[in-house]
Write a protein that holds these residues in place. Structure first.
Motif, PDB file in Angstrom:
ATOM      1  N   ARG A 176       0.838  -1.202   0.000  1.00 34.81           N
ATOM      2  CA  ARG A 176       0.000   0.000   0.000  1.00 34.81           C
ATOM      3  C   ARG A 176       0.873   1.252   0.000  1.00 34.81           C
ATOM      4  O   ARG A 176       0.653   2.193   0.741  1.00 34.81           O
ATOM      5  CB  ARG A 176      -0.967   0.008   1.174  1.00 34.81           C
ATOM      6  N   ARG A 177       1.904   1.230  -0.837  1.00 34.81           N
ATOM      7  CA  ARG A 177       2.808   2.355  -1.038  1.00 34.81           C
ATOM      8  C   ARG A 177       3.031   2.519  -2.540  1.00 34.81           C
ATOM      9  O   ARG A 177       2.723   1.635  -3.326  1.00 34.81           O
ATOM     10  CB  ARG A 177       4.163   2.109  -0.357  1.00 34.81           C
ATOM     11  N   THR A 178       3.594   3.641  -2.926  1.00 35.43           N
ATOM     12  CA  THR A 178       4.022   3.842  -4.303  1.00 35.43           C
ATOM     13  C   THR A 178       5.296   3.035  -4.524  1.00 35.43           C
ATOM     14  O   THR A 178       6.291   3.241  -3.830  1.00 35.43           O
ATOM     15  CB  THR A 178       4.299   5.324  -4.580  1.00 35.43           C
ATOM     16  N   VAL A 179       5.258   2.093  -5.458  1.00 39.91           N
ATOM     17  CA  VAL A 179       6.409   1.227  -5.694  1.00 39.91           C
ATOM     18  C   VAL A 179       6.889   1.384  -7.128  1.00 39.91           C
ATOM     19  O   VAL A 179       6.122   1.753  -8.028  1.00 39.91           O
ATOM     20  CB  VAL A 179       6.082  -0.259  -5.405  1.00 39.91           C
ATOM     21  N   VAL A 180       8.175   1.105  -7.318  1.00 36.95           N
ATOM     22  CA  VAL A 180       8.779   1.123  -8.650  1.00 36.95           C
ATOM     23  C   VAL A 180       9.628  -0.132  -8.798  1.00 36.95           C
ATOM     24  O   VAL A 180      10.045  -0.744  -7.802  1.00 36.95           O
ATOM     25  CB  VAL A 180       9.643   2.380  -8.882  1.00 36.95           C
ATOM     26  N   THR A 181       9.907  -0.493 -10.039  1.00 34.26           N
ATOM     27  CA  THR A 181      10.759  -1.643 -10.315  1.00 34.26           C
ATOM     28  C   THR A 181      12.218  -1.231 -10.170  1.00 34.26           C
ATOM     29  O   THR A 181      12.680  -0.311 -10.836  1.00 34.26           O
ATOM     30  CB  THR A 181      10.515  -2.181 -11.731  1.00 34.26           C
ATOM     31  N   ALA A 182      12.936  -1.922  -9.279  1.00 38.25           N
ATOM     32  CA  ALA A 182      14.354  -1.624  -9.074  1.00 38.25           C
ATOM     33  C   ALA A 182      15.240  -2.549  -9.906  1.00 38.25           C
ATOM     34  O   ALA A 182      16.376  -2.209 -10.229  1.00 38.25           O
ATOM     35  CB  ALA A 182      14.713  -1.757  -7.603  1.00 38.25           C
ATOM     36  N   GLY A 183      14.753  -3.721 -10.239  1.00 36.86           N
ATOM     37  CA  GLY A 183      15.546  -4.655 -11.025  1.00 36.86           C
ATOM     38  C   GLY A 183      14.856  -5.998 -11.073  1.00 36.86           C
ATOM     39  O   GLY A 183      13.834  -6.233 -10.428  1.00 36.86           O
ATOM     40  N   GLN A 230     -18.485  -7.911 -14.543  1.00 35.62           N
ATOM     41  CA  GLN A 230     -18.429  -6.761 -13.657  1.00 35.62           C
ATOM     42  C   GLN A 230     -17.056  -6.112 -13.769  1.00 35.62           C
ATOM     43  O   GLN A 230     -16.054  -6.794 -13.963  1.00 35.62           O
ATOM     44  CB  GLN A 230     -18.684  -7.176 -12.201  1.00 35.62           C
ATOM     45  N   LEU A 231     -17.037  -4.802 -13.642  1.00 33.10           N
ATOM     46  CA  LEU A 231     -15.797  -4.043 -13.698  1.00 33.10           C
ATOM     47  C   LEU A 231     -15.617  -3.347 -12.359  1.00 33.10           C
ATOM     48  O   LEU A 231     -16.521  -2.634 -11.897  1.00 33.10           O
ATOM     49  CB  LEU A 231     -15.855  -3.019 -14.835  1.00 33.10           C
ATOM     50  N   TRP A 232     -14.457  -3.573 -11.728  1.00 32.48           N
ATOM     51  CA  TRP A 232     -14.166  -3.000 -10.427  1.00 32.48           C
ATOM     52  C   TRP A 232     -12.911  -2.144 -10.510  1.00 32.48           C
ATOM     53  O   TRP A 232     -12.018  -2.400 -11.310  1.00 32.48           O
ATOM     54  CB  TRP A 232     -13.943  -4.101  -9.383  1.00 32.48           C
ATOM     55  N   ALA A 233     -12.854  -1.117  -9.674  1.00 30.50           N
ATOM     56  CA  ALA A 233     -11.660  -0.278  -9.567  1.00 30.50           C
ATOM     57  C   ALA A 233     -11.128  -0.376  -8.145  1.00 30.50           C
ATOM     58  O   ALA A 233     -11.895  -0.512  -7.188  1.00 30.50           O
ATOM     59  CB  ALA A 233     -11.982   1.182  -9.890  1.00 30.50           C
ATOM     60  N   GLU A 234      -9.800  -0.322  -8.023  1.00 27.08           N
ATOM     61  CA  GLU A 234      -9.185  -0.366  -6.701  1.00 27.08           C
ATOM     62  C   GLU A 234      -8.073   0.676  -6.622  1.00 27.08           C
ATOM     63  O   GLU A 234      -7.188   0.725  -7.487  1.00 27.08           O
ATOM     64  CB  GLU A 234      -8.608  -1.756  -6.416  1.00 27.08           C
ATOM     65  N   ASP A 235      -8.138   1.496  -5.594  1.00 23.18           N
ATOM     66  CA  ASP A 235      -7.063   2.445  -5.305  1.00 23.18           C
ATOM     67  C   ASP A 235      -5.946   1.652  -4.632  1.00 23.18           C
ATOM     68  O   ASP A 235      -6.119   1.135  -3.523  1.00 23.18           O
ATOM     69  CB  ASP A 235      -7.576   3.555  -4.381  1.00 23.18           C
ATOM     70  N   LEU A 236      -4.801   1.557  -5.284  1.00 24.41           N
ATOM     71  CA  LEU A 236      -3.739   0.697  -4.779  1.00 24.41           C
ATOM     72  C   LEU A 236      -3.094   1.218  -3.500  1.00 24.41           C
ATOM     73  O   LEU A 236      -2.454   0.454  -2.782  1.00 24.41           O
ATOM     74  CB  LEU A 236      -2.672   0.505  -5.860  1.00 24.41           C
ATOM     75  N   LEU A 237      -3.233   2.489  -3.192  1.00 24.60           N
ATOM     76  CA  LEU A 237      -2.597   3.029  -1.998  1.00 24.60           C
ATOM     77  C   LEU A 237      -3.419   2.809  -0.734  1.00 24.60           C
ATOM     78  O   LEU A 237      -2.861   2.675   0.352  1.00 24.60           O
ATOM     79  CB  LEU A 237      -2.306   4.527  -2.179  1.00 24.60           C
ATOM     80  N   ASN A 238      -4.745   2.773  -0.853  1.00 21.32           N
ATOM     81  CA  ASN A 238      -5.563   2.559   0.351  1.00 21.32           C
ATOM     82  C   ASN A 238      -6.463   1.332   0.265  1.00 21.32           C
ATOM     83  O   ASN A 238      -7.129   0.987   1.236  1.00 21.32           O
ATOM     84  CB  ASN A 238      -6.403   3.800   0.673  1.00 21.32           C
ATOM     85  N   GLY A 239      -6.482   0.659  -0.889  1.00 24.52           N
ATOM     86  CA  GLY A 239      -7.276  -0.559  -1.031  1.00 24.52           C
ATOM     87  C   GLY A 239      -8.755  -0.332  -1.242  1.00 24.52           C
ATOM     88  O   GLY A 239      -9.520  -1.298  -1.336  1.00 24.52           O
ATOM     89  N   ARG A 240      -9.188   0.922  -1.348  1.00 20.64           N
ATOM     90  CA  ARG A 240     -10.606   1.189  -1.517  1.00 20.64           C
ATOM     91  C   ARG A 240     -11.072   0.692  -2.879  1.00 20.64           C
ATOM     92  O   ARG A 240     -10.487   0.998  -3.910  1.00 20.64           O
ATOM     93  CB  ARG A 240     -10.892   2.680  -1.371  1.00 20.64           C
ATOM     94  N   ARG A 241     -12.150  -0.088  -2.880  1.00 23.61           N
ATOM     95  CA  ARG A 241     -12.676  -0.687  -4.112  1.00 23.61           C
ATOM     96  C   ARG A 241     -14.054  -0.121  -4.425  1.00 23.61           C
ATOM     97  O   ARG A 241     -14.824   0.196  -3.521  1.00 23.61           O
ATOM     98  CB  ARG A 241     -12.779  -2.213  -3.985  1.00 23.61           C
ATOM     99  N   SER A 242     -14.365  -0.014  -5.721  1.00 25.11           N
ATOM    100  CA  SER A 242     -15.682   0.458  -6.131  1.00 25.11           C
ATOM    101  C   SER A 242     -16.134  -0.316  -7.362  1.00 25.11           C
ATOM    102  O   SER A 242     -15.329  -0.661  -8.236  1.00 25.11           O
ATOM    103  CB  SER A 242     -15.660   1.963  -6.436  1.00 25.11           C
TER     104      SER A 242
END
Length: 239
Positions: A35-42, A205-217
């Motif tokens: 639940r953080r902003t992540v990037v690919t390091a390798g 069904q189509l769902w959206a999820e905020d990756l930082l807080n897990g909120r789904r709609s």
């Protein structure tokens, strides 16, 4: 799905496209876990064991196998499936190292109260990311791209059930309830609702999820009628 635009001149999935699938799934798995902003390091050694051919489905599955203070190791596998026979093969496996930005300490499990679906139900689920190339001028997922995702999900669900060539014959009412923002994870959930002599009605069904807080709609619901056809394009019995 492996379409011609994703393939090389041998008629198999281009390695760069396969790597993009693996990296995207590693990002989703790491983001959901931390639940953080992540990037690919390798990434560590990636082995290509078998090809995925045009017309096959590819499934990328990732899981967190290591966590550090600000980094995660995500193991990802790419499998190919021949939709008419059901034959599956492991194509690629790799380990991606992901780093959380601006984090003093990683959250080692999803926050309490977040409802994350499991594979215990009868829905076929697929996840993707909403990047700028699929958004409209409001910064939300363009309706046409949403329909494309839902139509593809209906095709896979119908073909997996029938194990025959299927085509889209009709769509019933489609309802859009909430927008999906750029940077959200978008998830399709599809299942066979009814079957006829040569047709299947697929609920998507189509769902959206905020990756930082897990909120789904819940963003959209649709029904697609898929018909099994023979080599001449005529309806063919499912049985």
């Amino acid at each position: 799905m492996v379409f011609p635009g994703d393939a090389n001149h041998h008629g198999t999935l281009f390695g760069g496209v396969g790597l993009a699938h693996l990296d995207k799934v590693a990002f989703l798995a790491a983001s959901r876990h931390a639940r953080r902003t992540v990037v690919t390091a390798g990434c560590e050694r990636i082995d290509f064991a078998a090809p995925a051919r045009i017309g096959e489905m590819v499934e990328a599955v990732g899981r967190v196998v290591r966590t550090g203070r600000t980094s995660l190791g995500v193991e990802v596998e790419l499998h190919a499936e021949a939709l008419l026979s059901g034959e599956r093969r492991l194509c690629t496996r790799g380990l991606f190292n992901m780093v959380a930005l601006g984090a003093d300490q990683l959250t080692l499990s999803p926050p309490p109260g977040i409802d994350i679906p499991t594979e215990a139900d009868d829905w076929l689920r697929a996840a993707d990311m909403v990047f700028p190339g699929t958004t409209n001028h409001y910064g939300t997922l363009f309706g046409g791209d949403a329909l494309k995702l839902m139509g593809k999900a209906a095709f896979v669900a119908a073909t997996r059930r029938a194990r025959k060539v299927v085509v889209m014959a009709a769509t019933h009412r489609i309802d859009f309830s909430t927008p999906i923002r750029e940077g959200d994870m978008v998830e399709t959930a599809s299942r066979v609702k009814t079957t006829g002599r040569s047709s299947l009605t697929i609920e998507v069904q189509l769902w959206a999820e905020d990756l930082l807080n897990g909120r789904r709609s819940h963003s959209a619901t649709a029904e697609f009628v898929m018909v099994a056809v023979d080599q001449s394009g005529r309806p063919e019995p499912l049985g």
